[in-house]
Design an enzyme around this catalytic site. Structure first.
Site, PDB file in Angstrom:
ATOM      1  N   HIS A 377      28.404  29.673  34.579  1.00 13.46           N
ATOM      2  CA  HIS A 377      29.002  29.269  33.131  1.00 13.46           C
ATOM      3  C   HIS A 377      30.485  29.602  33.226  1.00 13.46           C
ATOM      4  CE1 HIS A 377      25.023  30.907  31.014  1.00 13.46           C
ATOM      5  NE2 HIS A 377      24.907  29.714  31.408  1.00 13.46           N
ATOM      6  N   GLU A 378      31.230  28.473  33.768  1.00 15.00           N
ATOM      7  CA  GLU A 378      32.616  28.500  33.442  1.00 15.00           C
ATOM      8  C   GLU A 378      32.798  28.443  32.036  1.00 15.00           C
ATOM      9  OE1 GLU A 378      35.354  29.201  35.265  1.00 15.00           O
ATOM     10  OE2 GLU A 378      36.239  28.928  33.443  1.00 15.00           O
ATOM     11  N   GLU A 462      37.723  35.775  36.613  1.00 17.06           N
ATOM     12  CA  GLU A 462      38.808  36.075  35.789  1.00 17.06           C
ATOM     13  C   GLU A 462      38.177  37.178  34.629  1.00 17.06           C
ATOM     14  OE1 GLU A 462      37.569  32.663  36.055  1.00 17.06           O
ATOM     15  OE2 GLU A 462      38.425  32.758  37.743  1.00 17.06           O
ATOM     16  N   GLU A 486      39.345  32.727  47.776  1.00 21.05           N
ATOM     17  CA  GLU A 486      39.493  31.475  47.556  1.00 21.05           C
ATOM     18  C   GLU A 486      40.909  31.133  47.644  1.00 21.05           C
ATOM     19  OE1 GLU A 486      38.044  31.340  43.502  1.00 21.05           O
ATOM     20  OE2 GLU A 486      39.870  31.989  42.613  1.00 21.05           O
TER      21      GLU A 486
HETATM   22  C1  NOJ Z   1      37.943  30.319  39.431  1.00 18.80           C
HETATM   23  C2  NOJ Z   1      37.104  31.100  40.254  1.00 18.80           C
HETATM   24  O1  NOJ Z   1      37.230  32.336  40.958  1.00 18.80           O
HETATM   25  C3  NOJ Z   1      36.125  30.228  41.052  1.00 18.80           C
HETATM   26  O2  NOJ Z   1      34.927  31.014  41.873  1.00 18.80           O
HETATM   27  C4  NOJ Z   1      35.292  29.339  40.466  1.00 18.80           C
HETATM   28  O3  NOJ Z   1      34.689  28.436  41.260  1.00 18.80           O
HETATM   29  C5  NOJ Z   1      36.225  28.486  39.613  1.00 18.80           C
HETATM   30  N1  NOJ Z   1      37.002  29.273  38.674  1.00 18.80           N
HETATM   31  C6  NOJ Z   1      35.485  27.276  38.762  1.00 18.80           C
HETATM   32  O4  NOJ Z   1      34.615  28.203  37.714  1.00 18.80           O
END
Ligand code: NOJ
Length: 680
Positions: A377-378, A462, A486
């Site tokens: 869930h972004e 986040e 990342e």
């Molecule tokens: C930033 C997150 O740290 C990453 O893991 C994720 O893939 C992207 N946002 C998109 O949700």
């Protein structure tokens, strides 16, 4: 414990003070003193081995609708208690945690006609101090509106600090500064310090519930004050009825290991409220349709390069089933990614899959293979949109048997979109909040509690910083909350070689991190090399604890490294015990951890940019028992700085308690050893 009623002359005060209260740690080394100064300002001090550690530091509050709770107080009463407990963790770095402390609750009373009180409870452990304010229920004034908390931390000896800035746009995602203590500006916690005499300190908080996180703001010299994260309303914190603030915590240790092995914040959190979560959450390793988006090869949004297709999901499920990974993370499966989702999130649907991703079929396929999908869930920071769909979103995953969900709040700090509660529904006015303000703290718990009702575990990215709430809510399994792996995909040498061994002693003191190790190809965006050797990618599984550990690389790259993949498959994510056996803040960190499910031990960790020769000893092994050691280590001369970062050496030998073993850690290097009891 000592109670001094007689007049006491405190360092720095001109006049003798009438009375003070003191409380010592169970071993007597740490002593906290409480009193008021000549202006009636309540204060505390901390000494260790009779040497001042935290000099006189004020306690108090600014309120937005009443006089400050700051001066003109007298010490009115003190009550004492003790704690001596051992409790079992749901999962984690160790199975049992000891909680031994002495406690004092002190009431300061205003010297006025209609006196108010300020109540503070201190708990003193052998490895640190925690204290919180306790607000009672005031029938005439049921709402407490806090403008600022005035708690100070006046660090007495000089030393070095490792810290990231608070209140800046990128939340917690910074490389750490290493400066003299008096060069810190406004820092996030945990902030770590090493004093001139070798004492290690870490300042943080525990049980951050329905309150704003604090930033650690330097006022002058080495005097710091709580700066509460802002709110879109007037007060930074608003509470109705009786409440306690989060605990303000100070870890105190003789060494870096003592800092890392402390359970201070966990002990200050409430016991498990969810009961046994093992029916739906087990510590695990997972792969994912993820690294391709991070590197830019695939997209979250629809189009030719869309990552989350049904076919690719099945391919990843097959790989997971073949290699025993519990889960497959799938990002970019739902509507909302096509426009500008960063700090926006207005278009997200958490129930509508993209046309090329058949959610029901993928979930069915995964179940048939004994693999779980890790949901995603972004929110783009839009908690208003997310909260409206939260129940339906969790119910959908629940129905599909999805038991672990990664959430995300990609927005600049201060860019969390919420709804002004004073404007009628549907949200008449958007308001903007901080990732660590009271509103977002409330939001995280709402998500975790909703998820728990649906038997789902949560891993926010986040996030707000971790303050040990995994004890109370063991479905809150990990978070990001720092620069993760990342970043190695995005810029030349990304995080740099020093970041990982710094995280161990800073961010990791807060709790588990979803760092996403296991990029065995060591290549980021447009061929950019990592500042890591191959052995370091394995060492990360031992250095950066999480009950969910990713093998982050493309599955083709994992398959191309069968020996390393074998280690990743075996390394546990749940430990019976964990010790830091060698390391210094920011330099290197080598752990010994014992598997919770077997007699196996694992030894390993990460190095900074300087080559290092170590001689390891194995005191922790069972006496007289032989262990088969499988070693993954740096070579005699490799380094992260050139193609030799891909080189790795293996060793296979028998080790017993009392043996020693010498290894070289490369610049940017690491180490991983599995020690399995040999058959008797
Ligand atoms: C930033 C997150 O740290 C990453 O893991 C994720 O893939 C992207 N946002 C998109 O949700």
């Amino acid at each position: 414990m000592i109670r001094l009623i007689a007049a006491a002359l405190l360092a720095g005060s001109a006049l003798p003070l009438a009375a003070q209260e003191q409380i010592a740690s169970p071993d007597g080394r740490i002593v906290v003193t409480l009193n008021t100064d000549n202006d009636g300002v309540p204060f505390y001090e901390v000494a260790r081995d009779a040497k001042p550690l935290i000099a006189r530091s004020q306690l108090g509050f600014l309120l937005t609708d009443a006089d400050p709770l700051r001066r003109n107080f007298a010490l009115a009463s003190a009550t004492r208690a003790q704690g001596n407990d051992r409790w079992e963790t749901s999962w984690g770095e160790r199975r049992f945690v000891d909680d031994r402390h002495n406690q004092i609750t002190v009431i300061f009373r205003e010297k006025t006609q209609t006196p108010r009180t300020l109540t503070v409870t201190f708990r003193v452990f052998n490895y640190g101090v925690g204290f919180r304010y306790e607000f009672g229920n005031d029938a005439e004034r049921p709402v407490t509106n806090i403008g600022e908390e005035l708690t100070e931390f006046n660090v007495a000896p000089e030393g070095t600090a490792w810290w990231i800035q608070g209140g800046d746009w990128n939340r917690y995602e910074y490389l750490y500064h290493r400066t003299p203590i008096d060069a810190v500006s406004t820092a996030h916690t945990p902030i770590t310090m090493r004093l001139e005499d070798g004492t290690h300190l870490s300042f943080h908080e525990a049980a951050l519930v329905d309150y704003s996180a604090f930033w650690f703001k330097r006022m002058d010299g080495q005097r710091f004050r709580t700066h509460l994260s802002p709110s879109s309303r007037g007060p930074k914190v608003s509470r109705t009825g009786a409440f306690n603030t989060p605990w303000r915590t100070i870890r105190i240790a003789d060494s870096a290991a003592g800092l890392v092995e402390s359970d201070l914040e966990l002990n200050l959190n409430e016991p498990n409220r969810l009961g046994d979560v093992s029916g739906y959450f087990k510590p695990q390793k997972y792969i994912g349709i993820w690294w391709g988006m991070i590197r830019g090869d695939w997209t979250w949004a629809q189009g030719d390069r869309h990552g989350a297709t049904t076919a690719r999901a099945k391919q990843y499920v097959d790989f997971a089933a073949r290699h025993g990974f519990a889960g497959v993370l799938i990002e970019g499966w739902n509507y909302g990614w096509d426009g500008n989702w960063f700090g926006n999130g207005r278009d997200y649907s958490f129930t509508r899959p993209y046309p090329d991703f058949d959610l029901e079929e993928v979930a069915r396929y995964a179940r048939s293979k004994g693999v779980q999908i890790v949901g995603h869930h972004e929110t783009g920071g839009n908690i208003n949109v997310y909260e409206k769909q939260l129940e339906d979103a969790m119910a959908l995953y629940d129905r599909l048997g999805i038991r672990l969900v990664k959430t995300g709040y990609v927005a600049d700090a201060g860019g969390i979109i919420s709804c002004n509660a004073d404007v009628a529904e549907p949200c008449g006015a958007e308001v903007f909040e901080w990732h660590d303000g009271q509103r977002q703290v409330q939001h995280h718990l709402k998500v975790v509690e909703t998820a728990a009702r649906h038997r789902i575990a949560i891993n926010p990215h986040e996030p707000v910083k971790d303050t040990g709430l995994r004890r109370t809510y063991p479905n809150w399994v990990a978070r990001e909350g720092a620069r993760g792996q990342e970043y190695n995909a995005w810029a030349r040498f990304g995080n740099g070689p020093d970041h990982d061994p710094t995280l161990v002693y800073t961010r990791m003191l807060a709790g588990p991190m979803d760092y996403t190790p296991g990029v065995l190809s060591l290549v980021g965006d447009r061929g950019m090399p990592f500042s890591s050797t191959l052995a370091k990618q394995l060492g990360l599984y031992l250095a950066i604890y999480s009950p969910i550990q990713m093998a982050a690389d493309f599955i083709e790259n994992l398959a191309a490294h069968p020996r390393e993949l074998e280690f990743i498959k075996r390394v546990p994510a749940d430990w019976a015990q964990s010790r830091l056996i060698a390391g210094e803040v920011g330099d290197y960190a080598i752990f010994a951890r014992q598997d919770r499910a077997s007699q196996d031990w694992y030894v390993g960790g990460v190095n900074d940019g300087t080559a290092r020769d170590l001689t390891l000893t194995f005191d922790f092994l069972e006496p007289g028992r032989a262990y088969r050691a499988t070693v993954y280590k740096d070579t005699a001369d490799n380094t992260y700085e050139n193609e030799s970062r891909h080189d790795i050496a293996y060793d296979d030998l028998t080790i017993r308690q009392g043996d020693s073993y010498s290894v070289r850690l490369a610049p940017g290097g690491g180490l991983a050893i599995r020690l399995a009891p040999a058959r008797r």
